[in-house]
Motif scaffolding. Structure first.
Motif, PDB file in Angstrom:
ATOM      1  N   VAL A 138       3.657  -2.176  -5.137  1.00  0.00           N
ATOM      2  CA  VAL A 138       3.927  -1.361  -3.947  1.00  0.00           C
ATOM      3  C   VAL A 138       5.384  -0.901  -3.964  1.00  0.00           C
ATOM      4  CG1 VAL A 138       4.127  -1.387  -1.431  1.00  0.00           C
ATOM      5  CG2 VAL A 138       2.138  -2.405  -2.535  1.00  0.00           C
ATOM      6  N   GLU A 139       6.283  -1.817  -4.270  1.00  0.00           N
ATOM      7  CA  GLU A 139       7.713  -1.487  -4.294  1.00  0.00           C
ATOM      8  C   GLU A 139       8.020  -0.387  -5.305  1.00  0.00           C
ATOM      9  OE1 GLU A 139      11.972  -3.706  -5.294  1.00  0.00           O
ATOM     10  OE2 GLU A 139      10.216  -4.901  -4.745  1.00  0.00           O
ATOM     11  N   HIS A 140       7.336  -0.416  -6.457  1.00  0.00           N
ATOM     12  CA  HIS A 140       7.593   0.564  -7.520  1.00  0.00           C
ATOM     13  C   HIS A 140       6.732   1.815  -7.405  1.00  0.00           C
ATOM     14  CE1 HIS A 140       8.937  -3.203  -9.932  1.00  0.00           C
ATOM     15  NE2 HIS A 140       9.945  -2.680  -9.257  1.00  0.00           N
ATOM     16  N   GLY A 141       5.940   1.912  -6.336  1.00  0.00           N
ATOM     17  CA  GLY A 141       5.131   3.109  -6.141  1.00  0.00           C
ATOM     18  C   GLY A 141       3.875   3.160  -6.977  1.00  0.00           C
ATOM     19  N   GLU A 142       3.456   2.025  -7.546  1.00  0.00           N
ATOM     20  CA  GLU A 142       2.251   2.002  -8.371  1.00  0.00           C
ATOM     21  C   GLU A 142       1.000   1.741  -7.543  1.00  0.00           C
ATOM     22  OE1 GLU A 142       3.303  -1.059 -11.064  1.00  0.00           O
ATOM     23  OE2 GLU A 142       4.900   0.109 -12.016  1.00  0.00           O
ATOM     24  N   LEU A 143       1.156   1.219  -6.335  1.00  0.00           N
ATOM     25  CA  LEU A 143       0.073   1.060  -5.367  1.00  0.00           C
ATOM     26  C   LEU A 143       0.504   1.708  -4.060  1.00  0.00           C
ATOM     27  CD1 LEU A 143      -1.125  -2.663  -5.731  1.00  0.00           C
ATOM     28  CD2 LEU A 143      -2.401  -0.623  -6.402  1.00  0.00           C
ATOM     29  N   ASP A 144      -0.454   2.309  -3.359  1.00  0.00           N
ATOM     30  CA  ASP A 144      -0.157   2.887  -2.047  1.00  0.00           C
ATOM     31  C   ASP A 144      -0.223   1.825  -0.951  1.00  0.00           C
ATOM     32  OD1 ASP A 144       0.071   5.700  -2.857  1.00  0.00           O
ATOM     33  OD2 ASP A 144      -2.053   5.482  -3.367  1.00  0.00           O
ATOM     34  N   ILE A 145      -1.218   0.941  -1.049  1.00  0.00           N
ATOM     35  CA  ILE A 145      -1.444  -0.089  -0.037  1.00  0.00           C
ATOM     36  C   ILE A 145      -1.875  -1.366  -0.763  1.00  0.00           C
ATOM     37  CG2 ILE A 145      -2.720  -0.719   2.060  1.00  0.00           C
ATOM     38  CD1 ILE A 145      -3.516   2.278   2.285  1.00  0.00           C
ATOM     39  N   ALA A 146      -1.439  -2.509  -0.251  1.00  0.00           N
ATOM     40  CA  ALA A 146      -1.902  -3.783  -0.799  1.00  0.00           C
ATOM     41  C   ALA A 146      -2.317  -4.707   0.339  1.00  0.00           C
ATOM     42  CB  ALA A 146      -0.811  -4.449  -1.632  1.00  0.00           C
ATOM     43  N   LEU A 147      -3.448  -5.359   0.178  1.00  0.00           N
ATOM     44  CA  LEU A 147      -3.878  -6.428   1.068  1.00  0.00           C
ATOM     45  C   LEU A 147      -3.506  -7.711   0.350  1.00  0.00           C
ATOM     46  CD1 LEU A 147      -5.351  -7.597   3.514  1.00  0.00           C
ATOM     47  CD2 LEU A 147      -7.517  -7.266   2.297  1.00  0.00           C
ATOM     48  N   ALA A 275      -1.252  -9.940   4.709  1.00  0.00           N
ATOM     49  CA  ALA A 275      -0.737  -8.718   5.326  1.00  0.00           C
ATOM     50  C   ALA A 275      -1.133  -7.491   4.528  1.00  0.00           C
ATOM     51  CB  ALA A 275       0.789  -8.789   5.426  1.00  0.00           C
ATOM     52  N   LEU A 276      -1.118  -6.357   5.201  1.00  0.00           N
ATOM     53  CA  LEU A 276      -1.164  -5.062   4.541  1.00  0.00           C
ATOM     54  C   LEU A 276       0.283  -4.655   4.262  1.00  0.00           C
ATOM     55  CD1 LEU A 276      -3.781  -3.319   6.854  1.00  0.00           C
ATOM     56  CD2 LEU A 276      -4.124  -3.885   4.435  1.00  0.00           C
ATOM     57  N   ALA A 277       0.543  -4.190   3.060  1.00  0.00           N
ATOM     58  CA  ALA A 277       1.893  -3.768   2.685  1.00  0.00           C
ATOM     59  C   ALA A 277       1.841  -2.356   2.120  1.00  0.00           C
ATOM     60  CB  ALA A 277       2.483  -4.731   1.649  1.00  0.00           C
ATOM     61  N   TRP A 278       2.872  -1.570   2.414  1.00  0.00           N
ATOM     62  CA  TRP A 278       2.958  -0.189   1.912  1.00  0.00           C
ATOM     63  C   TRP A 278       4.418   0.229   1.895  1.00  0.00           C
ATOM     64  CZ3 TRP A 278       1.733  -1.755   6.727  1.00  0.00           C
ATOM     65  CH2 TRP A 278       2.477  -1.224   7.797  1.00  0.00           C
ATOM     66  N   ARG A 279       4.718   1.287   1.165  1.00  0.00           N
ATOM     67  CA  ARG A 279       6.088   1.796   1.136  1.00  0.00           C
ATOM     68  C   ARG A 279       6.324   2.693   2.344  1.00  0.00           C
ATOM     69  NH1 ARG A 279       9.662   0.557  -2.239  1.00  0.00           N
ATOM     70  NH2 ARG A 279      11.030   2.029  -1.210  1.00  0.00           N
TER      71      ARG A 279
END
Length: 308
Positions: A138-147, A275-279
């Motif tokens: 997520v931090e590097h922009g390789e995922l949009d959203i993570a659960l 948690a849900l995480a996103w940039r």
């Protein structure tokens, strides 16, 4: 220079060669090679070194790659923004999820099915991985959203969080195991676990990260005798007397069903969070923003500040 040439260049790098890139782009390999040579002529520099079996970036190519990715991302955002105004979402949403998160409580498949029904032009990818790797993605922009579980490690200030579950960690021992002198009224101090053979989730998971950081703060290194990816297996090992399992809080019925005795960890208590995480910088695109909203509604609203 055309955007499609930049896309071809980035795809070759991502796929590690012309053959796989041509397959992914549905082009012939000679046609792809011609486009890259044309791009290199326009720039006046070679971007790729072509070996017999490998393709590597030149120094110029490595410098150009970052700008090429940024240009393609900007072009995609332009298309997404126009689609948002017309009411038609397009693009791709990349969702990551820790193993075992999909359940009746967190009906990920149902949310994705509803999203796809409402926005059929949006591609969706779903991957499973550890909490540490997904937060990095997520931090590097390789995922949009993570659960994902939260490991307790500091997070980048550009990551947004929406906590959907918080649970205490407990120590589980075999139901017929002798009562340890350090036990008191169904609890055990964290520091007392230094003398136990422990059964934990694997490295990279949120609960393992939180537990190990708590142990470090208490000035000891936990003795991990067994590790596994699923809490039920940890409990089965504990029930057979192989050690003390560190797991999310259990109800009395769950502890009885697994044949264990559950002890609250105190001094201090330890909590795991899902948690849900996103940039947030840059913010998610229109499609990811809509899916994120649906996930937040489906999984409840327990937002918290970023204090990791």
């Amino acid at each position: 220079m055309e955007l499609r040439q930049l896309r071809y260049f980035v795809t070759i790098v991502d796929e590690g060669g012309f053959t796989r890139a041509a397959e992914r782009l549905h082009l012939t390999q000679p046609g792809l090679s011609t486009q890259i040579r044309q791009l290199e002529r326009e720039l006046g520099q070679r971007l790729l070194d072509r070996g017999a079996r490998t393709v590597t970036l030149t120094d110029v190519g490595a410098a150009v790659l970052e700008h090429a990715r940024a240009a393609l991302a900007a072009a995609d955002r332009i298309g997404d923004t126009v689609g948002e105004f017309t009411g038609l979402l397009r693009g791709q949403v990349r969702l990551g999820m820790i193993s075992g998160a999909a359940s009746e409580v967190f009906d990920v498949a149902g949310v994705l099915a509803d999203f796809h029904h409402d926005h059929p032009q949006v591609g969706i990818s779903l991957t499973e991985d550890t909490a540490e790797r997904m937060l990095a993605a997520v931090e590097h922009g390789e995922l949009d959203i993570a659960l994902t579980g939260l490991t307790g490690a500091p997070l980048d200030s550009g990551i947004g969080l929406h906590v959907i579950l918080e649970t205490a960690l407990v120590a589980a021992v075999a139901r017929d195991a002798p009562v340890d002198p350090t036990e008191a009224a169904g609890s055990i101090a964290l520091r007392a676990l230094a003398d136990h053979r422990l059964i934990c989730l694997t490295r990279g998971t949120g609960l393992r990260g939180v537990f190990e950081r708590s142990c470090a703060a208490a000035d000891f290194t936990p003795n991990i005798a067994f590790e596994a990816a699923a809490p039920p297996l940890l409990l089965e090992l504990a029930a057979r007397g192989l050690g003390t399992a560190i797991v999310p809080a259990l109800t009395a019925a769950e502890a009885d069903a697994f044949g264990v005795r559950s002890l609250d960890i105190v001094d201090p208590t330890i909590h795991g969070r899902l948690a849900l995480a996103w940039r947030t910088d840059p913010p998610p695109g229109p499609a990811a923003k809509v899916l994120l909203g649906q996930l937040r509604i489906a999984f409840g609203d327990h937002s918290c500040a970023i204090d990791e």
